[in-house]
Design a protein around this motif. Sequence first.
Motif, PDB file in Angstrom:
ATOM      1  N   LYS A 417      70.415 -59.437 -16.267  1.00 12.94           N
ATOM      2  CA  LYS A 417      70.529 -60.060 -17.586  1.00 12.94           C
ATOM      3  C   LYS A 417      71.074 -59.061 -18.601  1.00 12.94           C
ATOM      4  O   LYS A 417      71.963 -59.394 -19.404  1.00 12.94           O
ATOM      5  CB  LYS A 417      69.173 -60.583 -18.039  1.00 12.94           C
ATOM      6  N   ASN A 418      70.567 -57.860 -18.572  1.00 11.51           N
ATOM      7  CA  ASN A 418      71.023 -56.833 -19.506  1.00 11.51           C
ATOM      8  C   ASN A 418      72.513 -56.557 -19.322  1.00 11.51           C
ATOM      9  O   ASN A 418      73.269 -56.421 -20.291  1.00 11.51           O
ATOM     10  CB  ASN A 418      70.217 -55.553 -19.310  1.00 11.51           C
ATOM     11  N   VAL A 421      74.542 -59.811 -20.522  1.00  5.53           N
ATOM     12  CA  VAL A 421      74.487 -60.048 -21.966  1.00  5.53           C
ATOM     13  C   VAL A 421      75.065 -58.878 -22.751  1.00  5.53           C
ATOM     14  O   VAL A 421      75.922 -59.066 -23.639  1.00  5.53           O
ATOM     15  CB  VAL A 421      73.036 -60.330 -22.403  1.00  5.53           C
ATOM     16  N   LYS A 422      74.585 -57.653 -22.466  1.00  2.78           N
ATOM     17  CA  LYS A 422      74.959 -56.498 -23.282  1.00  2.78           C
ATOM     18  C   LYS A 422      76.292 -55.876 -22.874  1.00  2.78           C
ATOM     19  O   LYS A 422      77.121 -55.535 -23.735  1.00  2.78           O
ATOM     20  CB  LYS A 422      73.852 -55.429 -23.200  1.00  2.78           C
ATOM     21  N   GLU A 426      78.409 -59.504 -24.950  1.00  2.00           N
ATOM     22  CA  GLU A 426      78.469 -58.950 -26.300  1.00  2.00           C
ATOM     23  C   GLU A 426      79.798 -58.261 -26.561  1.00  2.00           C
ATOM     24  O   GLU A 426      80.370 -58.383 -27.655  1.00  2.00           O
ATOM     25  CB  GLU A 426      77.310 -57.970 -26.519  1.00  2.00           C
ATOM     26  N   LEU A 486      73.972 -65.308 -28.558  1.00  2.00           N
ATOM     27  CA  LEU A 486      73.766 -63.857 -28.450  1.00  2.00           C
ATOM     28  C   LEU A 486      72.542 -63.398 -29.247  1.00  2.00           C
ATOM     29  O   LEU A 486      71.705 -62.644 -28.728  1.00  2.00           O
ATOM     30  CB  LEU A 486      75.013 -63.122 -28.934  1.00  2.00           C
ATOM     31  N   SER A 487      72.428 -63.848 -30.493  1.00  2.00           N
ATOM     32  CA  SER A 487      71.305 -63.414 -31.328  1.00  2.00           C
ATOM     33  C   SER A 487      69.976 -63.930 -30.799  1.00  2.00           C
ATOM     34  O   SER A 487      68.939 -63.265 -30.932  1.00  2.00           O
ATOM     35  CB  SER A 487      71.518 -63.882 -32.772  1.00  2.00           C
ATOM     36  N   ASP A 488      69.983 -65.101 -30.192  1.00  2.00           N
ATOM     37  CA  ASP A 488      68.753 -65.643 -29.614  1.00  2.00           C
ATOM     38  C   ASP A 488      68.424 -65.019 -28.260  1.00  2.00           C
ATOM     39  O   ASP A 488      67.338 -65.269 -27.718  1.00  2.00           O
ATOM     40  CB  ASP A 488      68.867 -67.161 -29.436  1.00  2.00           C
ATOM     41  N   ASP A 489      69.372 -64.240 -27.736  1.00  2.00           N
ATOM     42  CA  ASP A 489      69.205 -63.643 -26.407  1.00  2.00           C
ATOM     43  C   ASP A 489      68.874 -64.717 -25.361  1.00  2.00           C
ATOM     44  O   ASP A 489      68.064 -64.512 -24.462  1.00  2.00           O
ATOM     45  CB  ASP A 489      68.107 -62.576 -26.436  1.00  2.00           C
ATOM     46  N   ASN A 490      69.547 -65.885 -25.522  1.00  2.00           N
ATOM     47  CA  ASN A 490      69.283 -67.032 -24.645  1.00  2.00           C
ATOM     48  C   ASN A 490      70.216 -66.975 -23.438  1.00  2.00           C
ATOM     49  O   ASN A 490      71.390 -67.347 -23.527  1.00  2.00           O
ATOM     50  CB  ASN A 490      69.475 -68.336 -25.420  1.00  2.00           C
ATOM     51  N   TYR A 491      69.684 -66.479 -22.329  1.00  2.00           N
ATOM     52  CA  TYR A 491      70.512 -66.254 -21.132  1.00  2.00           C
ATOM     53  C   TYR A 491      71.119 -67.558 -20.616  1.00  2.00           C
ATOM     54  O   TYR A 491      72.290 -67.604 -20.223  1.00  2.00           O
ATOM     55  CB  TYR A 491      69.663 -65.595 -20.047  1.00  2.00           C
TER      56      TYR A 491
END
Length: 551
Positions: A417-418, A421-422, A426, A486-491
Motif C-alpha cells: 500500500k505504501n 500510494v506514496k 502521489e 489521496l488525502s483520505d488515504d483510501n486505497y
Amino acid sequence: MGVKFYKSILMQRAKDMKFKYWLPDENNERQEHETDKNAVIIVGANGSGKSKLGAWIEQQSMDLVHRIGAQRNLNFKENIPLRNYSQSEDLVFYGTDNPDSKANKGYRWDWGKYTTKMMDDFEAVLSAILALKNEENDAFVSEYKKSKESNHNMPDPPTTAVDKLLAIWDCVFPQRKLYICDSKFYAVLGDQKYPANQMSDGERSVLYFASQVLCVPKDKILIIDEPEIHLHKSIMNTLWTTLEQYRKDCLFIYITHDINFATLHEHADKFWIKQYNGVKWVFKKIEKDINLPENLLLDILGSRKSVLFVEGGKFSCDIRLYSILYPNYYIIPCGSCEQVISRTKAFRETNILHHFEVYGIIDRDFRSEHELEIYKAKNVYAINVAEIENLFITEEVVRFIASCFGKNENDIFSEIKNYIVKERFEKQIDSQISKSVLYEIKYRLSNSAIDGRNKEEINSSLKNFISSLKYEDIWKEQNDKFQNALSDDNYKDIIKIFNEKNLSSAIGHYFGIKNKEYIATVISMMSANEVNKKKFVSALTSYLPTEIPRN
C-alpha cells in the motif's frame, strides 16, 4: 415417396438450379427446404443426434439419398475385384447386387444397426470407379465406330471417372500422384511407389470419399456424416469443394461438429442443431446477413454457454482471469473496449442467440459514472478498479496471496500500500488528473452534436460546444476526485481511479518472486487448487459488477 414426385423434383432443379431437401420440424414432421447451393452444413455438438439425423433424412427417400456413414472401414485388399458397373453401382448404393435384397437399402445398413454399422464398402467403391471408367470407354468406342461408319465427326474422348479421380487427387495432394494399373491403386511420391492399402489414413480417406462421390448415380442427395474424420484441416475443404464442383448434379449435406469446416465452407447453407431430446431436433439456420464473424457465432453455439465479451487478446491476463471468475461463461477476448461494446450489442440483437445470456465487461479506466451508466443499458459493465491488472493488487488479494506464501498479511499489505500510494500514485497524480480531464473532453467531443453544412455553421457549432464544455468544472471535478482519494488515504478508491497497467508487475518481490512473474504465478496457483480458487474469487467479488451473474 412416389417416383413421379421425385422425377418432378429433379426436373424442377434442372430448370432453375434449385435443390430440395428435408429436415424435421419441432414436431418431427418433414419440412421442405430449398437452396441454390449444392452444399448444406448441419453443425451439432456430440450427443446432438447427428447420425440419427442423417438416417432420418435418408429415410425420407431411400432412392434419392445416398448416405456415407461416420463409421467407415478404410481397409481393402491390394487387388480390387473387377465387376461390371451395374453390379458395382448396386453394391455401393444398396450394399448388394441381389435384386431381392435391394429394397429400401435394408441390406446395406442392416436395420438393427442403421446408424452404427461400420461401412465396409471400400473395395466395392474402387471396383465401381474402374467399372464406370470401362463403361465410359466402351461407350466412346461404340460411338467412335458409328461415327466412322457414317463419316460423321469423330467424338472427343471422354473424361472418365478415373480421370476425374486423378484430377481431384492432384488438387488435394499436389506433391504426390495416384497411379492406377489394372485393378491396383498406388500412391507415388518421388521415386517411391506404394500400394494404396498402405497409404496413410488421410490418403485413404481422400481416395474413399472421392471414389464414392464419383461413382454414385446421378442426381442424388449425398449425406456425409462427419466429413472431417481422418482428414487434416488443410485438405478437408479443398477435397469437398472440389468434389462439389465435379458433382454439380448432387446436393451435399454435411453433418459435422467441426466448426472450422463449417466456417471455411463459406458458400454453403448452414444449420445449427440447437437441441435434441433423443427423438426430436430443433434447428436454427445461420443467416448470411448476420453482422457477426461466422466462426465466432458457431463457436458460441457449440459451447452452449452464456457469453462474456472481455477486453484484451487471446493470451492476455483478461481471458485467463475472467475464466476463473466466470467459469460458466464462454469468455471471448475482443481487444478493445469499443469491440466489447459493439460485439455485445450485435450478439444481443441476433435472434439465433436469444436464449443465451450475453454480457460485456470492461476496465473502468478514466470513464465517468455517466458514461458507464450508458454502457449498462447495452449489457456492458465495468469492474470496480481502473485496470484489470489492479484486481491483483486489491487489499483482499494481497492478503490472501501473502497467506499462501506464508508471510505476514498485515506487513505485506502495508508495504505494498505504501508503495502504490506514496511511491506511485502521489508522484503521478498530476499526470493522472491531466489524462482523466483529456479523456472526458475527448469523450464529450466524440458524442457531441457538432454539425454544419458550411464553414460558418461548423464554426458556430464548434464554438457552442466549447462554451458548453465548462472546462474549469471538468478540471475541478477530476482534481477533487484524485486529491480526495489521496488525502483520505483510501486505497480502494485509489486503485479504482489509478490508471496504470504496470502496478501489478512491480510488487512480486514483496512475496519473494520476480516482479514480472507475479500475475502468472497468482493465476497458476488459483488454477491448480480448487480451494485457493474459491478463496481468490471470493476476495474479488466486491470488485465485480453485480449485474453479471456468476452462477
